[in-house]
Write an enzyme that holds these catalytic residues in place. Structure first.
Site, PDB file in Angstrom:
ATOM      1  N   GLU A 164       0.825  -1.207   0.000  1.00  0.00           N
ATOM      2  CA  GLU A 164       0.000   0.000   0.000  1.00  0.00           C
ATOM      3  C   GLU A 164       0.867   1.269   0.000  1.00  0.00           C
ATOM      4  O   GLU A 164       0.597   2.201  -0.740  1.00  0.00           O
ATOM      5  CB  GLU A 164      -0.895  -0.030   1.256  1.00  0.00           C
ATOM      6  CG  GLU A 164      -1.908   1.070   1.339  1.00  0.00           C
ATOM      7  CD  GLU A 164      -3.005   0.946   0.288  1.00  0.00           C
ATOM      8  OE1 GLU A 164      -3.112  -0.130  -0.328  1.00  0.00           O
ATOM      9  OE2 GLU A 164      -3.711   1.931   0.072  1.00  0.00           O
ATOM     10  N   ASP A 165       1.874   1.272   0.827  1.00  0.00           N
ATOM     11  CA  ASP A 165       2.587   2.525   1.096  1.00  0.00           C
ATOM     12  C   ASP A 165       4.016   2.592   0.568  1.00  0.00           C
ATOM     13  O   ASP A 165       4.695   3.593   0.766  1.00  0.00           O
ATOM     14  CB  ASP A 165       2.632   2.778   2.613  1.00  0.00           C
ATOM     15  CG  ASP A 165       1.236   2.950   3.197  1.00  0.00           C
ATOM     16  OD1 ASP A 165       0.333   3.324   2.431  1.00  0.00           O
ATOM     17  OD2 ASP A 165       1.052   2.694   4.401  1.00  0.00           O
TER      18      ASP A 165
END
Ligand code: MN
Length: 696
Positions: free
Chosen positions: A76-77
């Site tokens: 996600e990051d």
């Protein structure tokens, strides 16, 4: 923050065979990928996944779960991809990380879309693997612990609201009470700061007045139980501010009026001790009758087990006491996770079903608000969870019985079930299961499903399996009758019939196997002649069409006929030796032998009547019976047994009528004489399997 070696040591402490290298690689991977990213607190970002992994070790979860926790935010990051994770940590971990990642995406959606979408993805992911949900709950718990670092009040509010509405209830539903309580407390602090502050201050005040009252009462309880010879652990606590606030709101009372602020927990060594301890407490202190709850004999819907009671301590203060065993305590606090800990490779696929159902509801619903309301209230109300003795979880509709459970576990287990132990106690198979029941199915190798089970099973799987088994059994019984007929047919062909001939016959007739052949014979789907032709092709060519019949009648002699005159036994009345008979002689035809009572005789046929009687040879007369059996497994076999005991050769068996609960057959039997047939009839009528038996 946990250091790398501390995390690995924690895992090794409960799983000595853990893949240390993989854990180390995952730790390094998350540190490298998150690099210089920072949390709102100013800590390096990777401290968050490491803490989440730490929470997972508290639950003693398996290595893939710990690694998933470490990697849960990398896709996600950071620049990491699922493919990269799969290459480094394998497919299992990649699938889990993907699940958690999907869950995280919902947090970025538009506010009004989010509720339903949120939930849907959540559930989808959870239905794939419960470990995804556990990582997500730990992720949320850690984010709540660090919520106060987030600067935007709106964002804090949103996260707290979401936690209160979705994550805390989910934690509760899977029995993770520790997570639920902490999430509620942290969300409460955010959502109702004034109420939180007031209640917290009151609790501090109270504590300073009483000076360690909780500990003093805990000691008194322990002493009272020790005097009665019970070894227990007692812990006491003030209720947390959120549950006090909830009571105030529910009862519309002020803080002062909430009297049961202290709660105590008694951990006993056995279930029996729990009840003994309760008895001791109830005789030592006054108790509030309406407040007693026995969640041991009737566990809560998520499997929670405990005894609850409220005592009047020193005549003024109400204290709540929960009594349970250590095992119950583990399950109560960590719920399903407690069952899943250490269950690598033993995936509780049964947990999936209710989620699938829920997803269908979610998909069908368009109004996000209504949906959220619906899901909050009713997620599990029509479902129960039950466990195998090994802890595998199965979901079933409400009203399900041990029979449903057994078929849910495995079709064979269902088929062989003869009894059940529910929570260690023998119970009837028709007992309705309650949530959290541990169900042990008692099986016997040659047991068979009973038709009567259809009266109380509720799952389609059980229903279908029982029907199928009953049909198969009837088929086997007919095949057994068929093989008896076959033996006799085989004596009539001009060859010795062995395995090969049978095999060839099966092929010539286009059947599946020998059993199929015997069934076809038993069910009269094949004539004797067809079977003979299949065994020895061409062997019946020398006979006329009714050659078979003629051969058989040669074993019968009739007195009163002119020598050389042919005869046959009429098929309308099937006379057997012992019946009074007459012959009808029409021009150019064989004499028809009828029983004297035959309705055909009443029709005034244009023929000569001959006064006949039976000769010495009377083999092969066929009596036709009409037998109505109770429609349940085993009745057909019982009838076949009666024929066998009475040395009756069954020539044909036709199922002529099924009218539940009855099935009617027409059966042609070779009998010696009327006395023989009458004996068979009375034997049939005496049987429990037979509703009606008559000659026709
Ligand atoms: Mn996270």
């Amino acid at each position: 923050m946990l250091r790398q070696y501390e995390l690995v040591e924690r895992v090794l402490s409960y799983d000595p065979d853990a893949d240390e290298a993989a854990l180390n690689r995952a730790y390094v991977y998350t540190v490298q990928k998150h690099g210089t990213q920072k949390r709102a607190s100013g800590d390096p970002y990777f401290s968050h996944p490491v803490e989440v992994a730490g929470l997972m070790t508290d639950l003693k979860l398996d290595v893939p779960t710990i690694i998933t926790a470490l990697l849960h935010d990398t896709v996600e990051d950071t620049l990491a991809t699922i493919e990269d994770i799969e290459a480094n940590f394998g497919a299992d971990v990649a699938r889990l990380v993907d699940g958690v990642t999907k869950l995280s995406k919902i947090e970025q959606m538009a506010e009004n879309e989010r509720a339903a979408e949120n939930l849907r993805k959540f559930l989808l992911a959870m239905s794939e693997d419960i470990r995804v949900l556990l990582v997500k709950l730990a992720d949320r718990l850690h984010n709540m612990r660090t919520l106060h670092f987030i600067k935007s009040p709106d964002k804090r509010q949103r996260i707290a609201r979401e936690t209160m509405d979705i994550y805390a209830p989910l934690a509760e539903r899977v029995g993770m009470y520790e997570y639920m309580r902490e999430m509620q407390l942290l969300a409460f602090e955010q959502l109702e700061p004034e109420a939180y502050a007031t209640i917290t201050n009151r609790l501090v005040e109270l504590r300073s007045q009483d000076g360690g009252q909780v500990d003093a009462i805990a000691l008194k309880i322990k002493q009272a139980l020790a005097e009665a010879g019970l070894h227990v652990e007692v812990s006491g606590r003030e209720k947390h501010p959120y549950s006090i606030w909830k009571k105030m709101a529910e009862r519309h009372v002020s803080f002062e009026q909430v009297t049961d602020i202290m709660a105590f927990r008694v951990i006993c060594e056995s279930e029996a001790d729990c009840y003994s301890a309760m008895g001791v407490l109830h005789t030592t202190w006054q108790f509030l009758p309406g407040k007693f709850k026995d969640y041991i004999s009737t566990p809560k819907s998520n499997g929670y087990k405990s005894l609850h009671t409220s005592l009047m301590y020193e005549n003024s203060m109400r204290v709540e006491v929960q009594i349970r065993t250590r095992a119950m305590h583990m399950t109560n606090e960590f719920g399903l996770a407690a069952h899943w800990a250490y269950k690598q490779g033993d995936r509780p696929d049964g947990a999936v079903g209710w989620l699938r159902d829920l997803i269908e509801i979610v998909d069908a619903s368009h109004d996000a608000d209504e949906l959220l309301e619906h899901t909050r209230m009713a997620i599990y109300q029509d479902r129960i969870f039950a466990f195998t003795p090994k802890g595998a979880l199965f979901q079933l509709p409400k009203g399900a019985t041990p029979v449903d459970f057994a078929f849910a576990v495995h079709t064979d287990l269902g088929a062989q079930a003869v009894g059940a132990k529910i929570n260690g106690r023998h119970m009837p198979l028709r007992t309705q299961l309650a949530n959290g029941d541990v169900v042990e199915i008692i099986k016997r190798k040659n047991a068979e499903p009973q038709l009567s089970w259809l009266g109380y099973v509720v799952t389609g799987k059980a229903r279908a399996a029982i029907r199928r088994a009953v049909r198969l059994k009837e088929r086997a019984e007919i095949a057994e009758i068929g093989s008896k007929l076959f033996e006799e047919i085989a004596t009539r062909v001009p060859a010795r019939i062995g395995k090969k001939a049978r095999h060839d016959a099966v092929e010539r007739l286009g059947l599946m196997d020998e059993e199929d052949l015997m069934f076809a014979i038993g069910a009269a789907k094949l004539t004797d002649r067809e079977v003979m032709e299949a065994l020895v092709p061409g062997c019946t060519a020398e006979f006329e069409d009714d050659a078979d019949w003629t051969r058989r009648e040669h074993a019968i002699s009739i007195r009163g006929l002119t020598p050389g005159v042919g005869f046959h036994l009429a098929e309308c009345c099937h006379p057997v030796p012992g019946d009074r008979i007459v012959g009808l002689r029409k021009k150019g035809e064989a004499v028809e032998v009828h029983a004297i009572g035959c309705f055909e005789l009443a029709n005034g046929i244009d023929a000569d009547w001959l006064d006949l009687s039976w000769g010495k040879r009377s083999q092969g007369a066929v009596g036709r019976l009409r037998v109505t059996l109770y429609d349940r497994p085993g009745t057909l076999a019982e009838m076949a047994g009666i024929f066998a005991q009475n040395h009756v050769n069954v020539k044909r068996l036709d199922q002529v009528e099924t009218d539940h609960p009855f099935t009617t057959y027409e059966i042609d039997n070779e009998v010696q004489d009327l006395a023989h047939l009458t004996r068979v009839l009375s034997a049939l009528r005496a049987s429990d399997a037979v509703a009606q038996a008559e000659r026709i």
